[in-house]
Design an enzyme around this catalytic site. Structure first.
Site, mmCIF file in Angstrom:
data_model
loop_
_atom_site.group_PDB
_atom_site.id
_atom_site.type_symbol
_atom_site.label_atom_id
_atom_site.label_comp_id
_atom_site.label_asym_id
_atom_site.label_seq_id
_atom_site.Cartn_x
_atom_site.Cartn_y
_atom_site.Cartn_z
ATOM 1 C CG ASP A 78 -2.306 0.515 0.935
ATOM 2 O OD1 ASP A 78 -2.406 1.743 0.729
ATOM 3 O OD2 ASP A 78 -3.274 -0.254 0.938
ATOM 4 C CB SER B 292 -9.438 0.320 0.343
ATOM 5 O OG SER B 292 -8.802 0.605 -0.863
ATOM 6 C CG ASN C 15 -13.797 1.382 -4.158
ATOM 7 O OD1 ASN C 15 -14.113 0.278 -3.734
ATOM 8 N ND2 ASN C 15 -12.971 2.192 -3.506
ATOM 9 C CG HIS D 183 -5.357 3.566 0.887
ATOM 10 N ND1 HIS D 183 -4.976 2.268 0.639
ATOM 11 C CD2 HIS D 183 -6.632 3.675 0.422
ATOM 12 C CE1 HIS D 183 -5.974 1.619 0.063
ATOM 13 N NE2 HIS D 183 -6.992 2.450 -0.093
#
Length: 418
Positions: free
Chosen positions: A159, A343, A284, A192
């Site tokens: 990430d 996520s 998404n 994130h």
């Protein structure tokens, strides 16, 4: 005869030398085979491609082909035997790709595609009520009665990095690597990655912040995405290989790209061969499942609830399950917030993988996937459907199926995490 052969060889090596020098190969390294997992910085001005030459093509031959095609060496993923090449000057991308595609010495060529984090969708702060509801919908509160994860299980988070200084992650984060800046400090500069890590695993029963959906284990931060939330395929592939080579048993990827990549698939295959279980966010965009979630060997996780998939969640034949995409998670600032998206669905599934492996470390990725699928609460059409996969994740049922079928005697855990 000998003298004539000597002249021919001398001419050949002189020609190679002239070609190399005239093509500005000052950055080329003849020690390519020794280069290991070199990442590159994000650079939207340069176009890079990934080339895999066939095994019988020598380094010198590769160099000459690159010169002819107007590319130069940037980096290598030696475990996959692929090279990242930069297209020089104003060369047409299409013509460069065509040249490599038509070369019998090339196994495959592809653009080093841009990859994105699966964007977090903000929602209201409702800590206790929101987290308790999320946990109970996935039946983690019941699964915790049997196991809360494995102390020795390493979960790699590919990430934007992780804020390993956060109060709720203290002692849970082990050393990792930063493939964006090419150093040993995978600190999060986006948020994130910290939210994803804290969703999988957080200090629990410490009167601080949140309860992780698994409580025991270690987080390995592998920074493959930059501060802007973007990355490239070659760094993702390098990160997967790094995690597999450094003891990760679970690899979470809350990232995605719309295009398939052979390099990405090869990296997944490598990690599966090392015994890793890979989990990824479906995406998404309310369209086809993104990659790497759509890669063979990866558990693809969408977002939704017991009524069905979230409107934004991607779908398709590769989808395994849906689960809650809401999480009350740590932020890089040291605070917490409620956030949503696939996520956050993916790390919920990664936490369940942790629980299952803590009960049976011999499970293969297919075995883990099977228990997750069979434990899920069926939604929509009976059996599998492309919108909810095998259903909504049920941690309790998956854990109990494993315990019953493998005749495992778990040590009961009687703790209240809230």
């Amino acid at each position: 005869m000998m003298f004539g052969r000597f002249l021919k060889q001398s001419f050949l090596w002189s020609l190679i030398f002239v070609l190399l020098m005239s093509s500005s190969f000052s950055n080329f390294s003849f020690g390519m085979d020794r280069i290991e997992l070199k990442g590159i910085e994000e650079d939207t001005e340069e176009v890079h491609i990934i080339v895999k030459y066939k095994k019988n093509v020598t380094s010198i031959q590769q160099t000459l082909k690159n010169v002819a095609n107007g590319t130069e060496f940037s980096a290598e993923i030696s475990k996959l035997n692929v090279k990242q090449l930069k297209i020089k000057g104003s060369r047409s991308i299409e013509r460069v790709l065509e040249a490599y595609q038509n070369d019998p010495g090339v196994e495959y060529v592809e653009i080093d595609e841009e990859v994105f984090i699966q964007e977090i969708i903000p929602s209201d702060k409702e800590y206790k009520d929101m987290q308790k509801h999320i946990v109970e919908s996935m039946k983690f509160d019941k699964a915790w009665e049997y196991t809360v994860g494995g102390e020795e299980i390493i979960i790699a988070v590919l990430d934007t990095g992780v804020n390993y200084r956060h109060e709720d992650l203290q002692g849970l984060v082990i050393p990792g690597y930063d493939f964006v800046n090419k150093d040993d400090d995978p600190m999060d500069d986006n948020n994130h990655g910290t939210a994803v890590a804290g969703t999988i695993l957080a200090l629990t029963n410490n009167d601080l912040g949140v309860a992780g959906t698994s409580w025991k284990g270690k987080i390995m931060p592998v920074k493959v995405m930059g501060a802007g939330g973007t990355g490239i395929v070659s760094n993702i592939a390098s990160g997967i290989i790094y995690a597999a080579d450094n003891g990760a048993k679970v690899i979470n990827m809350s990232i995605g790209t719309t295009r398939n990549s052979q390099t990405l698939q090869d990296a997944v295959d490598y990690a599966v061969g090392k015994g890793c279980v890979l989990v990824a966010a479906a995406g998404n965009e309310d369209t086809d499942v993104a990659f790497p979630a759509a890669c063979e060997g990866v558990i693809a996780v969408g977002s939704g609830n017991l009524d069905g998939k979230a409107g934004y969640s991607c779908y398709g034949p590769e989808l395994d399950i849906i689960t809650s995409g809401n999480s009350y998670a740590p932020y890089i600032t040291g605070s917490y917030d409620t956030i949503s998206g696939t996520s956050l669905a993916s790390p919920h599934a990664a936490a369940l993988v942790n629980l299952l492996l803590s009960l049976d470390p011999t499970l293969t990725w297919e075995g883990v996937r099977d228990y997750i699928r069979r434990g899920a609460t069926d939604l929509g059409d009976p059996g599998f459907d492309i919108y909810t996969g095998y259903g909504y994740m049920n941690a309790q049922k998956s854990v109990e199926l494993l315990i019953q079928e493998k005749k495992i005697q778990p040590k009961l855990v009687l703790h209240d995490p809230i």
